[in-house]
Design a protein around this motif. Structure first.
Motif, PDB file in Angstrom:
ATOM      1  N   LEU A  40       0.829  -1.202   0.000  1.00 28.01           N
ATOM      2  CA  LEU A  40       0.000   0.000   0.000  1.00 28.01           C
ATOM      3  C   LEU A  40       0.870   1.262   0.000  1.00 28.01           C
ATOM      4  O   LEU A  40       0.610   2.210  -0.738  1.00 28.01           O
ATOM      5  N   ARG A  41       1.932   1.246   0.803  1.00 24.70           N
ATOM      6  CA  ARG A  41       2.875   2.365   0.823  1.00 24.70           C
ATOM      7  C   ARG A  41       3.477   2.605  -0.556  1.00 24.70           C
ATOM      8  O   ARG A  41       3.564   3.738  -1.024  1.00 24.70           O
ATOM      9  N   GLU A  42       3.904   1.524  -1.205  1.00 21.21           N
ATOM     10  CA  GLU A  42       4.524   1.635  -2.522  1.00 21.21           C
ATOM     11  C   GLU A  42       3.526   2.185  -3.545  1.00 21.21           C
ATOM     12  O   GLU A  42       3.884   3.010  -4.390  1.00 21.21           O
ATOM     13  N   ALA A  43       2.277   1.758  -3.478  1.00 20.27           N
ATOM     14  CA  ALA A  43       1.251   2.241  -4.408  1.00 20.27           C
ATOM     15  C   ALA A  43       1.024   3.742  -4.232  1.00 20.27           C
ATOM     16  O   ALA A  43       0.960   4.488  -5.215  1.00 20.27           O
ATOM     17  N   VAL A  44       0.942   4.193  -2.996  1.00 15.27           N
ATOM     18  CA  VAL A  44       0.737   5.621  -2.713  1.00 15.27           C
ATOM     19  C   VAL A  44       1.968   6.415  -3.137  1.00 15.27           C
ATOM     20  O   VAL A  44       1.855   7.509  -3.693  1.00 15.27           O
ATOM     21  N   ARG A  45       3.148   5.860  -2.902  1.00 12.37           N
ATOM     22  CA  ARG A  45       4.399   6.498  -3.319  1.00 12.37           C
ATOM     23  C   ARG A  45       4.425   6.675  -4.840  1.00 12.37           C
ATOM     24  O   ARG A  45       4.836   7.707  -5.344  1.00 12.37           O
ATOM     25  N   ARG A  46       3.964   5.654  -5.581  1.00 12.16           N
ATOM     26  CA  ARG A  46       3.921   5.724  -7.046  1.00 12.16           C
ATOM     27  C   ARG A  46       2.983   6.825  -7.539  1.00 12.16           C
ATOM     28  O   ARG A  46       3.192   7.389  -8.594  1.00 12.16           O
ATOM     29  N   LEU A  47       1.945   7.101  -6.770  1.00 10.69           N
ATOM     30  CA  LEU A  47       1.007   8.158  -7.142  1.00 10.69           C
ATOM     31  C   LEU A  47       1.544   9.543  -6.777  1.00 10.69           C
ATOM     32  O   LEU A  47       0.955  10.553  -7.155  1.00 10.69           O
ATOM     33  N   GLY A  48       2.622   9.582  -6.036  1.00 10.46           N
ATOM     34  CA  GLY A  48       3.231  10.852  -5.670  1.00 10.46           C
ATOM     35  C   GLY A  48       2.490  11.604  -4.575  1.00 10.46           C
ATOM     36  O   GLY A  48       2.597  12.823  -4.474  1.00 10.46           O
ATOM     37  N   LEU A  49       1.754  10.874  -3.748  1.00  7.98           N
ATOM     38  CA  LEU A  49       0.993  11.500  -2.666  1.00  7.98           C
ATOM     39  C   LEU A  49       1.754  11.420  -1.345  1.00  7.98           C
ATOM     40  O   LEU A  49       2.483  10.463  -1.101  1.00  7.98           O
ATOM     41  N   ARG A  50       1.552  12.433  -0.511  1.00  4.68           N
ATOM     42  CA  ARG A  50       2.146  12.396   0.829  1.00  4.68           C
ATOM     43  C   ARG A  50       1.332  11.414   1.678  1.00  4.68           C
ATOM     44  O   ARG A  50       0.114  11.299   1.507  1.00  4.68           O
ATOM     45  N   TYR A  51       2.011  10.724   2.582  1.00  2.51           N
ATOM     46  CA  TYR A  51       1.317   9.781   3.451  1.00  2.51           C
ATOM     47  C   TYR A  51       2.084   9.629   4.759  1.00  2.51           C
ATOM     48  O   TYR A  51       3.241  10.005   4.872  1.00  2.51           O
ATOM     49  N   GLU A  52       1.397   9.072   5.726  1.00  9.33           N
ATOM     50  CA  GLU A  52       1.997   8.750   7.013  1.00  9.33           C
ATOM     51  C   GLU A  52       1.503   7.353   7.390  1.00  9.33           C
ATOM     52  O   GLU A  52       0.298   7.098   7.377  1.00  9.33           O
ATOM     53  N   ALA A  53       2.414   6.452   7.690  1.00  8.05           N
ATOM     54  CA  ALA A  53       2.047   5.078   8.039  1.00  8.05           C
ATOM     55  C   ALA A  53       1.846   4.953   9.542  1.00  8.05           C
ATOM     56  O   ALA A  53       2.602   5.516  10.328  1.00  8.05           O
ATOM     57  N   VAL A  54       0.811   4.222   9.928  1.00  9.12           N
ATOM     58  CA  VAL A  54       0.551   3.907  11.330  1.00  9.12           C
ATOM     59  C   VAL A  54       0.529   2.383  11.407  1.00  9.12           C
ATOM     60  O   VAL A  54      -0.444   1.752  11.009  1.00  9.12           O
TER      61      VAL A  54
END
Length: 101
Positions: A40-54
């Motif tokens: 899921l992290r990799e998919a969001v990273r590919r979209l270029g979106l900021r995220y924070e994992a919990v």
């Protein structure tokens, strides 16, 4: 559960093809079996979106599964965001399978 303005919560169960429609937020044709937080992290990273994992958090409907979730930048309406993540997630899974061959 943490909440931040401009971010939305995205659980791996939203993309699990084996989950019921009640828990899954995308249609089954876009879902994959047992997605991980790392995928899921990799998919969001590919979209270029900021995220924070919990990590280690449990979805309220499945307290025995502590898979964690992501707080993702809300760049689109949530439904559209989930569809885009699902498509990227399928690409991540395909790339991992190809890499293992």
């Amino acid at each position: 559960m943490r909440r931040r303005k401009g971010m939305c919560v995205v659980w791996p169960i939203y993309f699990d093809a084996s989950a019921s429609r009640e828990l899954r937020r995308v249609r089954r044709s876009l879902a994959i079996p047992s997605p991980t937080l790392e995928e899921l992290r990799e998919a969001v990273r590919r979209l270029g979106l900021r995220y924070e994992a919990v990590e280690g958090a449990a979805h309220p409907a499945r307290p025995w599964e502590r898979k964690g979730y992501l707080l993702v930048e809300k760049a689109f309406p949530k439904g559209e965001l989930l569809r885009r993540i699902a498509k990227a997630l399928r690409g991540v899974r395909a790339a991992r399978k190809k890499k293992l061959k």
